[in-house]
Design a protein around this motif. Structure first.
Motif, PDB file in Angstrom:
ATOM      1  N   TRP A 290       0.824  -1.208   0.000  1.00 16.52           N
ATOM      2  CA  TRP A 290       0.000   0.000   0.000  1.00 16.52           C
ATOM      3  C   TRP A 290       0.854   1.252   0.000  1.00 16.52           C
ATOM      4  N   GLY A 291       2.164   1.085   0.191  1.00 16.38           N
ATOM      5  CA  GLY A 291       3.035   2.251   0.362  1.00 16.38           C
ATOM      6  C   GLY A 291       4.155   2.315  -0.638  1.00 16.38           C
ATOM      7  N   THR A 292       5.257   2.899  -0.217  1.00 15.48           N
ATOM      8  CA  THR A 292       6.396   3.127  -1.119  1.00 15.48           C
ATOM      9  C   THR A 292       7.637   2.368  -0.670  1.00 15.48           C
ATOM     10  N   SER A 293       7.417   1.358   0.156  1.00 13.20           N
ATOM     11  CA  SER A 293       8.491   0.434   0.532  1.00 13.20           C
ATOM     12  C   SER A 293       7.864  -0.958   0.518  1.00 13.20           C
ATOM     13  N   PRO A 294       8.630  -1.978   0.133  1.00 12.64           N
ATOM     14  CA  PRO A 294       8.048  -3.333   0.095  1.00 12.64           C
ATOM     15  C   PRO A 294       7.552  -3.809   1.460  1.00 12.64           C
ATOM     16  N   GLU A 295       8.042  -3.199   2.550  1.00  9.72           N
ATOM     17  CA  GLU A 295       7.559  -3.615   3.882  1.00  9.72           C
ATOM     18  C   GLU A 295       6.154  -3.085   4.152  1.00  9.72           C
ATOM     19  N   GLN A 296       5.723  -2.104   3.386  1.00  5.40           N
ATOM     20  CA  GLN A 296       4.388  -1.534   3.589  1.00  5.40           C
ATOM     21  C   GLN A 296       3.385  -2.376   2.803  1.00  5.40           C
ATOM     22  N   ALA A 297       3.159  -3.561   3.324  1.00  4.50           N
ATOM     23  CA  ALA A 297       2.321  -4.551   2.643  1.00  4.50           C
ATOM     24  C   ALA A 297       1.337  -5.158   3.632  1.00  4.50           C
ATOM     25  N   LEU A 298       0.143  -5.473   3.134  1.00  8.01           N
ATOM     26  CA  LEU A 298      -0.898  -6.060   3.977  1.00  8.01           C
ATOM     27  C   LEU A 298      -1.719  -7.064   3.167  1.00  8.01           C
ATOM     28  N   PRO A 299      -2.356  -8.021   3.849  1.00  9.33           N
ATOM     29  CA  PRO A 299      -3.256  -8.925   3.134  1.00  9.33           C
ATOM     30  C   PRO A 299      -4.343  -8.123   2.413  1.00  9.33           C
ATOM     31  N   ILE A 300      -4.803  -8.625   1.289  1.00 12.09           N
ATOM     32  CA  ILE A 300      -5.744  -7.893   0.443  1.00 12.09           C
ATOM     33  C   ILE A 300      -7.063  -7.575   1.162  1.00 12.09           C
ATOM     34  N   ASP A 301      -7.416  -8.360   2.176  1.00  8.82           N
ATOM     35  CA  ASP A 301      -8.675  -8.062   2.876  1.00  8.82           C
ATOM     36  C   ASP A 301      -8.485  -7.073   4.038  1.00  8.82           C
ATOM     37  N   ALA A 302      -7.315  -6.471   4.140  1.00  9.13           N
ATOM     38  CA  ALA A 302      -7.063  -5.511   5.230  1.00  9.13           C
ATOM     39  C   ALA A 302      -7.540  -4.114   4.848  1.00  9.13           C
ATOM     40  N   LEU A 303      -7.534  -3.233   5.816  1.00 10.30           N
ATOM     41  CA  LEU A 303      -7.862  -1.825   5.566  1.00 10.30           C
ATOM     42  C   LEU A 303      -6.567  -1.047   5.340  1.00 10.30           C
ATOM     43  N   VAL A 304      -6.670   0.049   4.603  1.00 12.22           N
ATOM     44  CA  VAL A 304      -5.526   0.956   4.464  1.00 12.22           C
ATOM     45  C   VAL A 304      -5.152   1.385   5.891  1.00 12.22           C
ATOM     46  N   PRO A 305      -3.881   1.207   6.289  1.00 13.64           N
ATOM     47  CA  PRO A 305      -3.539   1.450   7.693  1.00 13.64           C
ATOM     48  C   PRO A 305      -3.672   2.921   8.087  1.00 13.64           C
ATOM     49  N   ASP A 306      -3.974   3.126   9.358  1.00 12.40           N
ATOM     50  CA  ASP A 306      -4.031   4.473   9.904  1.00 12.40           C
ATOM     51  C   ASP A 306      -2.689   4.762  10.567  1.00 12.40           C
ATOM     52  N   GLN A 316       5.452   8.248  10.497  1.00 17.48           N
ATOM     53  CA  GLN A 316       5.815   9.352   9.602  1.00 17.48           C
ATOM     54  C   GLN A 316       5.962   8.857   8.159  1.00 17.48           C
ATOM     55  N   ALA A 317       6.653   7.736   8.020  1.00 19.64           N
ATOM     56  CA  ALA A 317       6.852   7.152   6.684  1.00 19.64           C
ATOM     57  C   ALA A 317       5.510   6.735   6.089  1.00 19.64           C
ATOM     58  N   ALA A 318       4.634   6.214   6.924  1.00 19.16           N
ATOM     59  CA  ALA A 318       3.323   5.756   6.440  1.00 19.16           C
ATOM     60  C   ALA A 318       2.500   6.943   5.958  1.00 19.16           C
ATOM     61  N   ARG A 319       2.536   8.038   6.720  1.00 16.39           N
ATOM     62  CA  ARG A 319       1.785   9.240   6.332  1.00 16.39           C
ATOM     63  C   ARG A 319       2.255   9.723   4.951  1.00 16.39           C
ATOM     64  N   ALA A 320       3.562   9.811   4.792  1.00 19.74           N
ATOM     65  CA  ALA A 320       4.126  10.284   3.519  1.00 19.74           C
ATOM     66  C   ALA A 320       3.773   9.320   2.388  1.00 19.74           C
ATOM     67  N   ALA A 321       3.832   8.027   2.691  1.00 19.16           N
ATOM     68  CA  ALA A 321       3.554   7.024   1.654  1.00 19.16           C
ATOM     69  C   ALA A 321       2.092   7.096   1.219  1.00 19.16           C
ATOM     70  N   LEU A 322       1.180   7.217   2.194  1.00  9.71           N
ATOM     71  CA  LEU A 322      -0.246   7.262   1.852  1.00  9.71           C
ATOM     72  C   LEU A 322      -0.565   8.508   1.039  1.00  9.71           C
ATOM     73  N   ASP A 323       0.109   9.583   1.383  1.00 12.68           N
ATOM     74  CA  ASP A 323      -0.088  10.825   0.647  1.00 12.68           C
ATOM     75  C   ASP A 323       0.359  10.631  -0.815  1.00 12.68           C
ATOM     76  N   TYR A 324       1.532  10.058  -0.985  1.00 12.59           N
ATOM     77  CA  TYR A 324       2.051   9.823  -2.339  1.00 12.59           C
ATOM     78  C   TYR A 324       1.147   8.856  -3.110  1.00 12.59           C
ATOM     79  N   MET A 325       0.666   7.839  -2.401  1.00 18.06           N
ATOM     80  CA  MET A 325      -0.129   6.794  -3.047  1.00 18.06           C
ATOM     81  C   MET A 325      -1.590   7.208  -3.239  1.00 18.06           C
TER      82      MET A 325
END
Ligand code: IPM
Ligand code: SF4
Length: 468
Positions: A290-306, A316-325
């Motif tokens: 869901w993000g901009t690093s391969p570690e930012q990954a979740l099962p397909i039935d998950a929610l976009v993380p908060d 911080q990285a997650a916020r930036a990644a979600l913004d970009y994505m």
């Protein structure tokens, strides 16, 4: 009694020529693979007037800049120049070159194994991080930088510090629709993109033993995205069956002789690993980044993380990644519309990957455009023989020639800014597929599911009633 050894120990001591005072080892290199990106190293050699020490052990492949539409003149002179430079260097030094029109051309990490250049017990280097792929055969294989490429060209040896040994054991049966890609993204999500830093990863366990060579290559390929220096799987009958009869593999009496040696390439049952990680195959679900690093990954039935719910170091990285994505926390990942898809790369561009995607796409239409680029010309020919190309084309996707293509976009196959691409590749960094491009990594079957639905989707319901 000798101390028990890991596969890493065995491979290392087979190649160690000399130990430096600082604890680094000088290792003999059995195969050196080069691509267009190796031009700096050849230039260094030329500066010093040095020849390639072992031209017979050096193989050149056109892949990163390979146009995937091979008819007509090359549109971009800069791309043509990169390929010409490799040609010039290969000719000058008498290297076997897998050029654009060669029936054995392809991505370097697909070509090596396919040609039998990659064999159990060998040490393989290439100026490319995903050289870890070749470890799937029980080889010691790792990517090196430009200065090191020059060193290998000039001496056929490399200085390396021995990494620590990390064993990832995956036991149990993978559920239908779950593949090696899902295993890899699963452990990377768990340990982090630097989780295996400083380590050589040996994959073990029944789920790994049951993987085909293609699956094992996918696992070893992605090791680098979890920070590992190299990945490896002890060779077994699956490995030998894949290897047998390959152009550069040993033949006749030699084959029997090497088999006996190859069977010893394993970790002792009581070998000590610096770290051990265990996963249960049954618990692995199809996963997407869901993000901009391969570690930012979740099962397909998950929610976009908060990001608020994540540890501060990750928030911080997650916020930036979600913004970009362009993703909204708390919404389901499934159902996110995609603009296009890409199937290919050294991670998931092999025949089995194309079969898995075709199994989902057969008789269905893709709702979004997309590119399917086989990992090599041989994979392309095989896929065409099996009629997979027709399935892709009838679905509305483009079937093109082999190369790195949209994995990195160096050949001009790019995702436009702001567009979302479901991709079978290995890197989702900012701008990886083009400036502003949004990449979601997933397995080829999951990419096919995204094509059919036009959104990030769980492939499992789409597989019901289909012969796999
Ligand atoms: C361009 C090349 C050196 C690079 C690598 O080292 O991996 C590329 O293959 C990649 O996947 O980013
Ligand atoms: S396919 Fe992608 S990951 Fe593999 S070598 Fe090419 S650019 Fe690198």
């Amino acid at each position: 009694m000798n101390a028990p050894l890991t596969l890493l120990d065995r491979l290392w001591s087979l190649h160690e020529v000399h130990q430096g005072e600082d604890g680094t080892s000088l290792l003999w290199v059995d195969r050196h693979l080069v691509h267009e990106g190796s031009h700096h190293a050849f230039a260094k050699l030329a500066e010093r007037g040095l020849p390639v020490a072992e031209p017979g052990l050096t193989f050149a492949v056109v892949d990163h800049y390979a146009p995937t539409r091979r008819t007509g003149p090359m549109a971009d002179p800069a791309i043509a120049r990169m390929i010409d430079t490799l040609r010039g260097n290969a000719t000058r030094h008498g290297l076997r070159l897998f050029d654009l029109e060669d029936p054995d051309q392809g991505i370097v990490h697909v070509v090596g194994p396919e040609q039998g250049l990659t064999l159990p017990g060998l040490l393989i280097t290439c100026g490319d991080s995903h050289t870890s792929t070749h470890g799937a055969f029980g080889a010691l294989a790792f990517g090196i930088g430009a200065t090191e490429v020059a060193h290998v060209l000039a001496t056929q040896t490399i200085w390396q510090r021995k990494p620590q040994a990390l064993r990832i054991t995956v036991d149990g049966d993978l559920p239908p629709g779950v593949s090696a890609k899902d295993i890899a993204l699963n452990w990377i999500a768990r340990l982090g993109a630097d989780g295996a830093q400083g380590h050589a990863v040996e994959y073990a366990g029944s789920a790994v033993r049951n993987l085909s060579m293609e699956g094992r290559m996918t696992l070893c390929n992605l090791t680098i995205e979890g920070g590992g220096r190299m990945g490896m799987v002890a060779p077994d009958d699956t490995t030998f069956a894949y290897m047998r009869g390959r152009p550069h593999a040993p033949h006749g009496d030699d084959w029997q002789r090497v088999l006996d040696n190859w069977r010893n390439l394993a970790s002792d049952a009581d070998a000590r690993f610096d770290r051990d990680v265990a996963l249960s195959a049954e618990q692995i679900a199809p996963i997407v980044t869901w993000g901009t690093s391969p570690e930012q990954a979740l099962p397909i039935d998950a929610l976009v993380p908060d990001p608020e719910g994540l540890p501060p170091a990750k928030a911080q990285a997650a916020r930036a990644a979600l913004d970009y994505m362009g993703l909204v926390p708390g919404r389901p990942l499934a159902g996110t519309p995609v603009d296009q898809i890409f199937i290919g790369s050294c991670t998931n561009g092999r025949i089995e990957d194309l079969r898995a995607a075709a199994a989902v796409l057969a008789g269905r239409k893709a709702r979004v455009p997309g590119l399917v680029s086989p990992g090599s010309a041989r994979v392309k020919a095989q896929a065409e023989q099996e009629g997979l190309d027709r399935i892709f084309v009838e679905a509305g996707l483009e079937w093109v020639a082999s190369g790195c293509s949209m994995c990195v976009g160096m050949n001009g196959d790019l995702v436009e800014a702001g567009k979302r691409c479901a991709s079978s590749t290995n890197r989702n960094f900012r701008g990886r597929q083009g400036k502003g491009a949004r990449t979601h990594l997933m397995s080829p079957a999951m990419v096919a599911a995204a094509a059919v639905t036009g959104t990030l989707s769980d492939v499992r319901p789409l597989l019901k009633g289909r012969a796999l």
